[in-house]
Scaffold this active site. Structure first.
Site, PDB file in Angstrom:
ATOM      1  N   ALA A 107       0.867  -1.182   0.000  1.00  0.00           N
ATOM      2  CA  ALA A 107       0.000   0.000   0.000  1.00  0.00           C
ATOM      3  C   ALA A 107       0.897   1.223   0.000  1.00  0.00           C
ATOM      4  O   ALA A 107       2.088   1.115   0.333  1.00  0.00           O
ATOM      5  CB  ALA A 107      -0.851   0.030   1.272  1.00  0.00           C
ATOM      6  N   HIS A 159      10.926  -8.318  11.321  1.00  0.00           N
ATOM      7  CA  HIS A 159      11.978  -7.298  11.269  1.00  0.00           C
ATOM      8  C   HIS A 159      13.111  -7.753  10.342  1.00  0.00           C
ATOM      9  O   HIS A 159      14.246  -7.901  10.764  1.00  0.00           O
ATOM     10  CB  HIS A 159      12.506  -7.018  12.686  1.00  0.00           C
ATOM     11  CG  HIS A 159      11.567  -6.215  13.529  1.00  0.00           C
ATOM     12  ND1 HIS A 159      11.892  -5.753  14.786  1.00  0.00           N
ATOM     13  CD2 HIS A 159      10.309  -5.757  13.292  1.00  0.00           C
ATOM     14  CE1 HIS A 159      10.868  -5.073  15.296  1.00  0.00           C
ATOM     15  NE2 HIS A 159       9.899  -5.062  14.413  1.00  0.00           N
ATOM     16  N   HIS A 183      12.243  -0.914  17.236  1.00  0.00           N
ATOM     17  CA  HIS A 183      11.488  -1.467  16.110  1.00  0.00           C
ATOM     18  C   HIS A 183      12.022  -0.734  14.889  1.00  0.00           C
ATOM     19  O   HIS A 183      12.661   0.291  15.002  1.00  0.00           O
ATOM     20  CB  HIS A 183      10.007  -1.264  16.337  1.00  0.00           C
ATOM     21  CG  HIS A 183       9.487  -2.032  17.533  1.00  0.00           C
ATOM     22  ND1 HIS A 183       8.340  -2.755  17.522  1.00  0.00           N
ATOM     23  CD2 HIS A 183      10.016  -2.174  18.773  1.00  0.00           C
ATOM     24  CE1 HIS A 183       8.156  -3.317  18.708  1.00  0.00           C
ATOM     25  NE2 HIS A 183       9.157  -2.982  19.489  1.00  0.00           N
TER      26      HIS A 183
END
Ligand code: FDA
Length: 570
Positions: free
Chosen positions: A85, A506, A549
Site C-alpha cells: 500500500a 523485522h 522497532h
C-alpha cells in the site's frame, strides 16, 4: 510504452520511499516518480484504527510472503508479512516508535561505514519526527519523556494514543518489571534502552488515526506538480543505459506493469532508488542483472554487475507469546515494554553463556558460510560475530524485549530475541518477477538464538508469577503447565518455543551497508557497489539488527539518504 521522464524514479512508496520522494521533490525543479505496487489506504479502517493491530493481516494489503521450510524449527514455513500500500509496511505494523541502542549504531562504523554512528544519526531521527507532547492526563497515566531527544517539527507524528490504560495498571506493570530487577527508564529513544517504560507510537492524536509514511510524508505534499505517484504498478526490473560512456554501468529507468496490466517503462535521468523493502529490493537487483553470477546464470539473467552478497545476510527475529487468565478486565491502549540485557535474563549463568557462545563463534561462522554455499567468508563472519558477541556480552545492550498487554480477563506477553546470530538469504527462483522468491531466514540455526528465546520465555513466566500480579493473574493459558511444567527441562522449553514461534517481521540486511569485502551491497551513501546511479534505501541496508522497532531507524536512514542524494546533484 513510456510513462514519462523524471530525474529520480523511486521503486516502492513505502516507509523509506516516501521520505525520499518528499525530500527530493522539495526542490520544484527536480522531478520525481514513485512507483508503488499497492493502492492508497487513507480510508482503510484496517489501517487507520489505532488499536487495530492485525486487522490488515491476510487482506489485499498484506504481501504475506512465505518462507522456505525452516530446517531448525520443525520444517514449518512462516508467513512473512509486509505492507502492499502507499506507506508500505508502516500501514500494517504495530505502530511502536522505538529507535536503537547507541552502541549498536556505533558498531555500524566498524563495518566499514565511516561516519555512521549514533551521534551522527540522531539529527535525522529528530528531523523525521513530530513528537506530540503528552497531555497532563497521559502523564498522569505514566508516560514520561525527554523532549531534547525528540524532533518536534518533522513530518512523522509520534506520541501516545488518546485512550491510554490508566495509572493503576501502570503501577501494577511497573511493579511487575521491577520484580525482575529491571530499572524504569524515562525515555526509551535516547540511545540507552535497558529498562522498562511506556513507549510512544506513530499516531495522529488529533485525528485519532495511525500515522504511517503516506500520511506523514505524502499527504501534505501530494499536490506538488513535480511529484507523480503511480499506484497499483509493479516494478519488474531496472533498465540499463547501454549508450552510457561512463566507466561504471548506469541505469536509465525501470520496467513495470501498470494498473491496467500494461507493460511500461519509465525513464530516470539521474537515479533509481530501490525502496521496495528487505524482501523485494534484492530481488529487483537480481532481475536487473546485479547479484551473484551463479544465481543469475541459473535463471538465464545476463550478469551486469557481479555482486554475490545481494540477498545474503538476511536477519530476522522470532516472537513468542505467553498468555495468562486474569480476574480483572483492563481497557485502553497498553504500551508497556521491557528491554532486558543478557544479565537480566541469565543472571549468574551469564558468565557460562558468554564462554559457550564465544567458543562457538567459529562454528557459528562455519554454519553460516555453509548455508550461504560459500558466498560468505569464514574470516569475515568471525569478525562480524565477534562484534555481535561484544554488543551482547561486553556492551550488554538489550537482548530481549518483553511487551505486556493487560486485556479483558487476560494478560498477554509477547517477547523476542533482539540479536539473533542466525543468517539466511533471499533469492529469485526464476526469471519471472511474479514467481515467489526463495526466502530462508534460518530461524534458530545457531544455538544462542534458541537459548536466548528459552531464557526469555522463562522470564515471562516469572513476570506473570510475580508478587505484583498474584492478585490478578489466575492461571497460565499458554504455553501451559501441561506442556511446559514448572520444572521443565530446556529441551521441553525448546520444543514449546519452536512449536509456537512466529517471524517478528523485522527483516533486514539483504543489501547491507558494509564494506564490500565484509559482504556489503551498498556504500555509506547507499549507492550499490559497481553501479553509478542506483541506491537502495529501506530495511535492506541495515547491517545488524536494532533493539528498537525498525521504522524509527528506517525514517532516519532515509532522511540521511535524501540528503546524500541532494548533495550529489545540488
Ligand atoms: P516497506 O515495506 O515499508 O515499503 C516497501 C514498499 O514497496 C511497499 O509499499 C510495497 O508495496 C512496495 N513494493 C514492493 N515490491 C514492489 C514492486 N516490485 N514494485 C512496486 N512497489 C513494490 N516497525 C516499527 O517500527 N514498529 C512496529 O510496531 C512494527 N511492527 C510491525 C508489525 C508487522 C506485522 C510488520 C510486518 C512489521 C512491523 N515493523 C514494525 C517493521 C516495519 O514496519 C518495517 O520494517 C518497515 O516498515 C519497512 O520499511 P521499508 O521502507 O523497508 O519497506
Amino acid at each position: 510504452e513510456s510513462a514519462g521522464v523524471y530525474d529520480f524514479v523511486i521503486v516502492g512508496g513505502g516507509t523509506a520511499g516516501l521520505v525520499i520522494a518528499n525530500r527530493l521533490s522539495e526542490n520544484s525543479y527536480t522531478s520525481v516518480a514513485v512507483i508503488e505496487a499497492g493502492d492508497l489506504v487513507f480510508d482503510n479502517k484496517n489501517v487507520t484504527t489505532v488499536d487495530g493491530y492485525g486487522l490488515a493481516f491476510g487482506t489485499e494489503i498484506d504481501w504475506q510472503y512465505e518462507s522456505a521450510p525452516q530446517a531448525y524449527a520443525g520444517n514449518k514455513t512462516q508467513t512473512l508479512r509486509a505492507g502492499k500500500a502507499l506507506g508500505g509496511t508502516s500501514t500494517i505494523n504495530g505502530l511502536a516508535y522505538l529507535r536503537a541502542q547507541a552502541a549498536q549504531i556505533n558498531a555500524w562504523e566498524h563495518l566499514g561505514n565511516d561516519g555512521w554512528n549514533w551521534e551522527s544519526l540522531l539529527p535525522y531521527y529528530k528531523q523525521s519526527e513530530h513528537f506530540q507532547i503528552p497531555t497532563e492526563q497521559q502523564c498522569a497515566a505514566g508516560t514520561t519523556y525527554d523532549v531534547a531527544v525528540h524532533g518536534t517539527t518533522g513530518p512523522l507524528k509520534t506520541g501516545w494514543p488518546n485512550a491510554l490504560q490508566g495509572k493503576d495498571v501502570t503501577s501494577l506493570i511497573n511493579a511487575t518489571y521491577t520484580s525482575l530487577g529491571l530499572p524504569y527508564i524515562e525515555e526509551a529513544n535516547d540511545g540507552s534502552m535497558r529498562g522498562f517504560t511506556r513507549y510512544p507510537v506513530t499516531v495522529d492524536q488529533g485525528l485519532n488515526v495511525r500515522e504511517d509514511a503516506g500520511r506523514a510524508y505524502y499527504l501534505p505534499i501530494q499536490n506538488r506538480t513535480n511529484l507523480d505517484l503511480y499506484t497499483n504498478s509493479f516494478v519488474q526490473r531496472m533498465t540499463w543505459d547501454e549508450a552510457s560512456t561512463n566507466s561504471t554501468p548506469r541505469v536509465n529507468g525501470v520496467m513495470y506493469t501498470d494498473a491496467s496490466g500494461k507493460q511500461r517503462t519509465i525513464t530516470a535521468k539521474k537515479e533509481v532508488i530501490l525502496s521496495a523493502g528487505a524482501l523485494r529490493s534484492p530481488l529487483i537487483l537480481e532481475y536487473s542483472g546485479i547479484g551473484s553470477s551463479d544465481i543469475l546464470g541459473q535463471h538465464g539473467i545476463k550478469v551486469k554487475v557481479d555482486l554475490p552478497f545481494v540477498g545474503e545476510n538476511l536477519q530476522d527475529q522470532t516472537t513468542g507469546a505467553g498468555a495468562y487468565s486474569s480476574n480483572t478486565s483492563f481497557s485502553g491502549t497498553a504500551d508497556y515494554v521491557g528491554y532486558f540485557s543478557v544479565a537480566d535474563i541469565f543472571g549468574n549463568d551469564t558468565y557460562d553463556l558468554n564462554c559457550t557462545v564465544r567458543d562457538s563463534l567459529l562454528q557459528y561462522a562455519a554454519s553460516v558460510v555453509e548455508a550461504s554455499n560459500g558466498v560468505l567468508d569464514q574470516k569475515v563472519m568471525e569478525k562480524l560475530f565477534m562484534i555481535h558477541h561484544d554488543l551482547i556480552f561486553k556492551d550488554q545492550i538489550p537482548i530481549s524485549e518483553i511487551l505486556v498487554t493487560p486485556g479483558e480477563n487476560r494478560m498477554d506477553f509477547s517477547y523476542w530475541g533482539l540479536l539473533p546470530f542466525s543468517r539466511g538469504s533471499i533469492h529469485i527462483q526464476s526469471n519471472d518477477s511474479t514467481t515467489p522468491a526463495a526466502i530462508n531466514p534460518n530461524y534458530f540455526q545457531l544455538d544462542y538464538d534458541l537459548k536466548q528465546q528459552i531464557g526469555t520465555a522463562k522470564a515471562v513466566r516469572k513476570l506473570a508469577g510475580s508478587d505484583a500480579l498474584c492478585d490478578v493473574v489466575t492461571g497460565e493459558l499458554s504455553p501451559g503447565l501441561q506442556s511446559v511444567p514448572l520444572n521443565a527441562s530446556d529441551e521441553v522449553w525448546a520444543q514449546a518455543v519452536k512449536d509456537s514461534y512466529r517471524s517478528n517481521y523485522h527483516y533486514i540486511s539483504t543489501a547491507a551497508m558494509m564494506a564490500q569485502d565484509l559482504g556489503g551491497v551498498v556504500d555509506t551513501n547507499l549507492l550499490v557497489y559497481g553501479v553509478d546511479n542506483v541506491r537502495v534505501v529501506d530495511a535492506s541496508v541495515i547491517p545488524f539488527q536494532v533493539c528498537g522497532h525498525l521504522t524509527a531507524t528506517i525514517y532516519a536512514i532515509a532522511e540521511r539518504a535524501a540528503e546524500a542524494i541532494k548533495n550529489r546533484y545540488y
